[in-house]
Scaffold this active site. Structure first.
Site, PDB file in Angstrom:
ATOM      1  N   ASP A   1      79.113  75.543  14.342  1.00 40.38           N
ATOM      2  CA  ASP A   1      78.979  75.862  15.853  1.00 40.38           C
ATOM      3  C   ASP A   1      78.180  74.807  16.456  1.00 40.38           C
ATOM      4  OD1 ASP A   1      76.390  76.454  14.880  1.00 40.38           O
ATOM      5  OD2 ASP A   1      76.213  78.488  16.293  1.00 40.38           O
TER       6      ASP A   1
ATOM      7  N   PHE B   1      79.455  68.100  14.850  1.00 36.05           N
ATOM      8  CA  PHE B   1      78.626  66.684  14.282  1.00 36.05           C
ATOM      9  C   PHE B   1      78.079  65.967  15.433  1.00 36.05           C
ATOM     10  CE2 PHE B   1      80.392  68.579  10.602  1.00 36.05           C
ATOM     11  CZ  PHE B   1      79.487  69.058   9.946  1.00 36.05           C
TER      12      PHE B   1
ATOM     13  N   HIS C   1      77.156  70.951   2.070  1.00 33.46           N
ATOM     14  CA  HIS C   1      76.933  70.854   3.427  1.00 33.46           C
ATOM     15  C   HIS C   1      75.874  69.569   3.872  1.00 33.46           C
ATOM     16  CE1 HIS C   1      75.966  71.331   7.758  1.00 33.46           C
ATOM     17  NE2 HIS C   1      77.049  71.710   7.981  1.00 33.46           N
TER      18      HIS C   1
END
Length: 222
Positions: free
Chosen positions: A58, A71, A186
């Site tokens: 998000d 990002f 991640h």
């Protein structure tokens, strides 16, 4: 919110967006990013130009940071968010350089769709809109763009959970050789050392693109 014209055929815009808009209209909190930027990733990278999809979660919950691309941050943001800083660290290790700012719109202009799976966030409340239904848009986008060979970058479990929405190109039954699928940890500080660092996604994507006769992505120089 006006659907991006080139993406307006997706079922999400008729079936899900009206409910999200009604919910947002009742939310008195500051919602990020501003309305004109919420579909920026789709506006900048229409379907026929998508070559790479990088999925985020998000928007950044800090006012002034998010501008509609996963990002990416506004060019004057310093210091960089920690996940983006780790992305740039891997980029330097992979290709020897990184951009001067965190504004990744120049990636989008080359066909890199930087799509968050949730497109709004209340200021200061990460994941505050995870239950609004935005994920349906990501499902529709993945199904749409995966009808032709595409590089998909799935960083972390939330992104990897969307892999079933990546379908085979209708033009070739042997689709396993058509898409490039990169799945790693991640880039957040909590997980980057568990498989993100050293994964070299940027050179792998460029190798795949050039093998297909397509130009490589300029990841480093705006």
């Amino acid at each position: 919110m006006t659907p991006p014209p080139k993406w307006s055929h997706l079922p999400f815009f008729a079936e899900t967006l009206p409910t999200i808009e009604r919910t947002l209209a009742k939310d008195a909190r500051e919602i990020l990013p501003p309305v004109p930027q919420r579909f920026a990733a789709l506006d900048l990278t229409p379907p026929d130009r998508v070559r790479v999809v990088i999925l985020g979660q998000d928007p950044y919950p800090t006012p002034g940071h998010a501008h509609g691309l996963a990002f990416s941050v506004e060019p004057d943001v310093r210091p960089l968010p920690r996940s983006l800083n780790n992305i740039f660290k891997e980029l330097r290790d992979d290709l020897g350089d990184a951009p001067d700012s965190g504004d990744l719109r120049f990636w989008a202009a080359q066909g890199v769709l930087l799509l968050n799976t949730v497109l709004t966030v209340p200021a200061g409340e990460a994941n505050g809109h995870k239950a609004l239904g935005w994920q349906k848009l990501a499902h529709d986008v993945l199904q749409d763009v995966s009808q032709r060979p595409t590089a998909f970058v799935l960083w972390g479990k939330q992104a990897q959970a969307l892999a079933p929405h990546i379908s085979s190109p209708k033009t070739d039954p042997n689709f396993e050789t058509d898409h490039l699928l990169i799945e790693t940890a991640h880039p957040s500080p909590l997980s980057a050392r568990r498989g993100f660092f050293g994964s070299r996604p940027f050179s792998r994507i460029n190798t795949w693109l050039t093998a297909r006769g397509e130009p490589a992505i300029n990841w480093t120089t705006t």
